[in-house]
Enzyme design. Structure first.
Site, PDB file in Angstrom:
ATOM      1  N   HIS A 277      24.229   4.441 -14.669  1.00 50.13           N
ATOM      2  CA  HIS A 277      24.447   3.198 -15.153  1.00 50.13           C
ATOM      3  C   HIS A 277      23.778   2.389 -15.617  1.00 50.13           C
ATOM      4  O   HIS A 277      23.665   1.272 -16.071  1.00 50.13           O
ATOM      5  CB  HIS A 277      25.081   2.155 -14.611  1.00 50.13           C
ATOM      6  CG  HIS A 277      26.609   2.977 -14.133  1.00 50.13           C
ATOM      7  ND1 HIS A 277      27.447   2.784 -14.615  1.00 50.13           N
ATOM      8  CD2 HIS A 277      26.147   3.886 -12.876  1.00 50.13           C
ATOM      9  CE1 HIS A 277      28.485   4.118 -13.988  1.00 50.13           C
ATOM     10  NE2 HIS A 277      27.723   4.640 -12.658  1.00 50.13           N
TER      11      HIS A 277
ATOM     12  N   LYS B 272     -10.809  -4.499 -11.633  1.00 51.95           N
ATOM     13  CA  LYS B 272     -10.867  -5.475 -10.584  1.00 51.95           C
ATOM     14  C   LYS B 272     -12.702  -5.668 -10.322  1.00 51.95           C
ATOM     15  O   LYS B 272     -12.764  -7.096 -10.050  1.00 51.95           O
ATOM     16  CB  LYS B 272     -11.445  -3.595  -9.290  1.00 51.95           C
ATOM     17  CG  LYS B 272     -10.582  -3.066  -8.818  1.00 51.95           C
ATOM     18  CD  LYS B 272     -10.521  -2.421  -7.897  1.00 51.95           C
ATOM     19  CE  LYS B 272      -9.052  -2.076  -6.920  1.00 51.95           C
ATOM     20  NZ  LYS B 272      -9.957  -0.939  -6.037  1.00 51.95           N
TER      21      LYS B 272
ATOM     22  N   GLU C 205      -6.801  -7.213  -2.021  1.00 46.80           N
ATOM     23  CA  GLU C 205      -5.067  -7.488  -1.808  1.00 46.80           C
ATOM     24  C   GLU C 205      -5.561  -7.211  -0.240  1.00 46.80           C
ATOM     25  O   GLU C 205      -4.743  -8.201   0.444  1.00 46.80           O
ATOM     26  CB  GLU C 205      -4.516  -6.344  -2.562  1.00 46.80           C
ATOM     27  CG  GLU C 205      -4.374  -6.945  -3.724  1.00 46.80           C
ATOM     28  CD  GLU C 205      -5.758  -5.762  -4.768  1.00 46.80           C
ATOM     29  OE1 GLU C 205      -5.896  -5.425  -5.601  1.00 46.80           O
ATOM     30  OE2 GLU C 205      -6.590  -5.165  -4.301  1.00 46.80           O
TER      31      GLU C 205
ATOM     32  N   GLY D  82      -6.947   8.669  -1.590  1.00 46.26           N
ATOM     33  CA  GLY D  82      -5.506   7.550  -1.082  1.00 46.26           C
ATOM     34  C   GLY D  82      -4.280   8.200  -1.245  1.00 46.26           C
ATOM     35  O   GLY D  82      -3.559   7.977  -0.998  1.00 46.26           O
ATOM     36  N   ARG D  83      -3.880   8.963  -2.689  1.00 46.84           N
ATOM     37  CA  ARG D  83      -2.540   8.612  -2.718  1.00 46.84           C
ATOM     38  C   ARG D  83      -2.166  10.113  -2.411  1.00 46.84           C
ATOM     39  O   ARG D  83      -1.252  10.850  -2.300  1.00 46.84           O
ATOM     40  CB  ARG D  83      -3.073   8.627  -4.261  1.00 46.84           C
ATOM     41  CG  ARG D  83      -3.653   9.887  -5.556  1.00 46.84           C
ATOM     42  CD  ARG D  83      -3.815   9.590  -6.634  1.00 46.84           C
ATOM     43  NE  ARG D  83      -4.325  10.246  -7.256  1.00 46.84           N
ATOM     44  CZ  ARG D  83      -6.138  10.254  -7.791  1.00 46.84           C
ATOM     45  NH1 ARG D  83      -7.004   9.128  -6.992  1.00 46.84           N
ATOM     46  NH2 ARG D  83      -7.056  10.759  -8.158  1.00 46.84           N
TER      47      ARG D  83
ATOM     48  N   GLU E  10      -2.258   8.526 -11.912  1.00 42.61           N
ATOM     49  CA  GLU E  10      -3.477   7.890 -11.935  1.00 42.61           C
ATOM     50  C   GLU E  10      -4.420   9.351 -11.013  1.00 42.61           C
ATOM     51  O   GLU E  10      -5.378   9.184 -11.558  1.00 42.61           O
ATOM     52  CB  GLU E  10      -3.615   7.767  -9.055  1.00 42.61           C
ATOM     53  CG  GLU E  10      -4.888   6.877  -9.815  1.00 42.61           C
ATOM     54  CD  GLU E  10      -5.048   5.668  -8.604  1.00 42.61           C
ATOM     55  OE1 GLU E  10      -4.713   4.846  -8.362  1.00 42.61           O
ATOM     56  OE2 GLU E  10      -4.882   6.622  -7.178  1.00 42.61           O
TER      57      GLU E  10
ATOM     58  N   LYS F 269      -9.974   1.829   4.521  1.00 37.17           N
ATOM     59  CA  LYS F 269     -10.847   2.643   3.913  1.00 37.17           C
ATOM     60  C   LYS F 269     -12.467   2.172   4.307  1.00 37.17           C
ATOM     61  O   LYS F 269     -12.731   2.508   5.503  1.00 37.17           O
ATOM     62  CB  LYS F 269     -11.195   3.965   2.824  1.00 37.17           C
ATOM     63  CG  LYS F 269     -12.595   4.832   3.367  1.00 37.17           C
ATOM     64  CD  LYS F 269     -12.278   6.057   2.068  1.00 37.17           C
ATOM     65  CE  LYS F 269     -11.779   7.078   1.966  1.00 37.17           C
ATOM     66  NZ  LYS F 269     -11.581   8.250   1.129  1.00 37.17           N
TER      67      LYS F 269
END
Length: 543
Positions: free
Chosen positions: A383, A503, A216, A266-267, A352, A210
Site C-alpha cells: 500500500h 565525522k 554518538e 561492526g556490521r 557500507e 569498540k
C-alpha cells in the site's frame, strides 16, 4: 587469495554476459516458464532450513552458466577459503575477517597470526551466558535491593542495527520479565523517548563501543549516567568494548566489560558480545541456536558448489541485474512483522560493504558496484511503493521472505498474509496483458492504465517458522551474498572509509558551535550561511 589484475569488465566472462543481456531483450518470464515445465523445480534449492525459488528471474540456464563462469574467473571459491581461514583480506586495514569464527559451532581451530582464536571466542560466549543467567535470576547486580527489569543498549551502526533487528525478530522468545530497548541517535529525543517511562533503579545500560570513544554512543552514555542520578554506575552499566581503561574511568567494573576483536567488523558483529542485548532478550540457549543457524549457512556457503550455493546464486543474480540489466536498487520484502528492521540492517551490511568506487588495485572502478537496498515488511509495502515496482519505469529486483507458520495464529491473518506473498511474486512475474483485460470487458479507455507488463524479477525465500536457527541462517545468507558480490566487483568489502570525512568535519563544526563565534567560520558559502542561521535562531530562543 589471488587477485586477478585484469579489469572485471575486460574479462571474457563479463563480455559474454554483456552479449547474453542483449539476447535476453524481449524475452518474457511468461515464455520462459511456458518453454520449461520444470523451470520452478530446476531453479530452486534448499540450505540451512531455507528454501529459495529463483525461477521468477530473467535468466536462462545459459545465463546461470555464464554467471558461474564469472564467479570462477574472479576466484570466488579462493576468496571464501581466504576469509574462513583467517587471511588478512581486509587489506586497507590489514585485518582478517572472521565473523564466521564467532559462530563456529564445530569449534575447529581458526588461526590468526599463528594463534587459535576459538578459545577466546568461547570464553566470551561463556561469560555472556553467565551474566545473562544472573540478570535473569536476579543475582546481578549483587545488591539484593536491585532487580533489573529494563535493558537499554546504547550503540550505533553495527552496535545497534544488527542487535535491534535480531532482538525484534526473536521477540516471541523474549524473557517475559525483561524489556529490551535501543538508543542510537545522538538526537536527544531518542534517549528521552526510550527512557521516558523507565525507572533508573530497574534499568541496565549496555554501552557498546569498540573504542569507547564513538561520539554518538558516548554522548548518550553520559546522558544515561546523569539520568540514573546517585545510583552506582557499576550496578547499572556494562560495556561491550576493547578499551578497558576508558570503561573503568567511566565507572564500569572491568569484570562487566565484554570484549571483541578487530577482525570483526561492526556490521558483522551480531554474533560477538555486541549481541549481548539479544542474549539478554532470548536467553543463552536461543542465542546459541541462532549461532547454529549461522553456522549451518556458513558450512553450506563454504562447501557447496558455486552452481548450487544459495548465497552465491543470490549474489550472481544481483550482479546480473546491477551490471547487465541496469537495475540500481534491490528491495527486501519480509512478510513477517517481526522482521520489520531486517531491511534496515541489510542496508548497512550491503551498502557500507560494497558502496565503493575504488577497485582493490586502487584504481577507479569502471562498472557499477553496490545497489541501493530498501524495503518494508508486507503487506504495508503493497500500500506504499509496490505501484512503482509493478508499473514504474525502473527495474527493481526484489526478495520476498515468508514463513509457513506464524507465532500468532489469530483467525485467518496468516493465510491472508501469505496469500499476498504468493500473489505478488506471481503478478510481478506474469502481469496482465491488454488482451486479458479486454477479455474481461475492461473499458477500452482504461486498458492502458490497467496493463501489468510483468517480467519483474523476484526471489522467494520460504522457511517453516522464524526461529533463532532460521534467523541466523537468513542473516548469514545475506552476509555471504554481499561478500561474493564484493569479490566479483573487485572492491574491499570490509572497510568503510566513506563514513570518516563527515565525522572529521563534524568535529570541527562542533567546536565552532560550542564557541558560538560566527566570525571565525571558514567553510563554503552554503555551510557558512546555514551555520549563521543556526546561530541566529539559537540566540532568538535563548533570548
Amino acid at each position: 587469495m589471488s587477485q586477478p589484475s585484469i579489469k572485471r569488465n575486460d574479462l571474457p566472462q563479463w563480455q559474454a554476459l554483456c552479449q547474453e543481456s542483449e539476447s535476453m531483450k524481449g524475452k518474457h518470464l511468461r515464455e520462459l516458464f511456458a518453454a520449461d515445465p520444470s523451470r520452478a523445480e530446476n531453479l530452486s534449492l534448499e540450505a540451512a532450513g531455507l528454501f529459495l525459488d529463483y525461477s521468477k528471474n530473467r535468466i536462462t540456464p545459459r545465463t546461470l552458466e555464464l554467471l558461474v563462469e564469472l564467479a570462477k574467473a574472479c576466484d570466488v571459491k579462493g576468496a571464501v577459503e581466504a576469509m574462513f581461514t583467517g587471511e588478512k583480506i581486509n587489506r586497507t586495514e590489514d585485518r582478517a575477517v572472521l565473523h564466521t569464527a564467532l559462530r563456529n559451532r564445530g569449534n575447529h581451530p581458526v588461526m590468526v597470526e599463528g594463534q587459535d582464536v576459538m578459545p577466546e571466542i568461547n570464553k566470551v560466549l561463556d561469560r555472556m551466558s553467565d551474566f545473562v543467567r544472573r540478570v535473569h535470576t536476579g543475582a546481578w547486580p549483587a545488591n539484593p535491593d536491585v532487580r533489573i527489569r529494563h535493558v537499554v543498549n546504547i550503540g550505533i551502526g553495527g552496535s545497534d542495527l544488527g542487535p535491534m533487528m535480531a532482538a525484534e525478530a526473536l521477540r516471541p522468545y523474549w524473557n517475559k520479565n525483561l524489556d529490551i530497548r535501543f538508543v542510537s541517535n545522538v538526537d536527544a529525543t531518542h534517549f528521552a523517548e526510550v527512557t521516558r517511562d523507565l525507572k533508573p533503579s530497574e534499568t541496565l545500560f549496555i554501552i557498546a563501543s569498540k573504542t569507547f570513544t564513538t561520539q554518538e554512543t558516548m554522548t548518550n552514555a553520559e546522558s544515561a549516567r546523569r539520568w540514573i542520578g546517585e545510583l552506582p554506575v557499576a550496578e547499572h552499566f556494562v560495556a561491550v568494548s576493547t578499551n578497558e581503561k576508558a570503561v573503568v574511568e567511566f565507572g564500569i567494573d572491568a569484570e562487566n566489560m565484554f570484549g571483541f576483536w578487530d577482525w570483526v567488523g561492526g556490521r558483522y558483529s551480531l554474533c560477538s558480545a555486541i549481541g549481548l542485548p539479544v542474549m539478554l532478550a532470548v536467553g543463552p540457549q536461543h542465542f546459541v541456536q541462532m549461532l547454529e543457524g549461522f553456522h549451518a549457512m556458513d558450512t553450506h556457503f563454504r562447501e557447496a558448489p558455486l552452481a548450487s550455493n544459495m548465497p552465491v546464486i543470490l549474489a550472481l543474480l544481483g550482479v546480473w541485474y546491477n551490471n547487465f540489466l541496469g537495475a540500481d536498487s534491490h528491495a527486501i520484502l519480509p512478510y513477517d512483522q517481526y522482521l520489520w528492521r531486517f531491511a534496515a540492517h541489510l542496508q548497512q551490511v550491503d551498502m557500507e560493504s560494497n558502496g565503493k568506487s575504488t577497485a582493490r588495485t586502487g584504481q577507479p572502478v569502471e562498472w557499477s558496484t553496490g545497489p541501493i537496498i530498501w524495503g518494508e515488511p508486507g503487506t504495508n509495502g503493497q500500500h506504499a511503493f509496490y505501484q512503482l515496482i509493478h508499473q514504474g519505469t525502473k527495474l527493481i529486483p526484489a526478495d520476498f521472505i515468508g514463513f509457513s507458520r506464524s507465532f500468532n495464529p489469530i483467525g485467518d491473518h496468516h493465510a491472508k498474509l501469505m496469500a499476498n506473498f504468493f500473489a505478488q511474486t506471481e503478478a510481478l512475474a506474469f502481469g496482465k496483458s491488454a488482451e486479458e483485460l479486454r477479455a474481461e470487458a475492461t473499458p477500452e479507455q482504461l486498458v492502458p492504465f490497467k496493463v501489468f507488463d510483468g517480467n519483474r524479477p523476484t526471489n522467494s525465500i520460504l522457511a517453516e517458522k522464524l526461529t533463532p536457527h532460521t534467523l541466523g541462517a537468513l542473516i548469514g545468507l545475506y552476509e555471504h551474498k554481499v561478500f561474493v558480490q564484493g569479490i566479483i566487483w573487485d572492491v574491499y568489502s570490509f572497510d568503510q572509509w566513506g563514513v570518516q570525512l563527515g565525522k572529521v568535519l563534524a568535529g570541527a563544526i562542533l567546536t565552532e558551535i560550542e564557541a558560538g563565534d560566527e566570525r571565525a567560520l571558514r567553510h563554503d558559502s552554503s555551510t557558512n550561511q546555514l551555520l549563521r542561521r543556526f546561530f541566529a535562531q539559537r540566540r532568538k530562543e535563548e533570548a
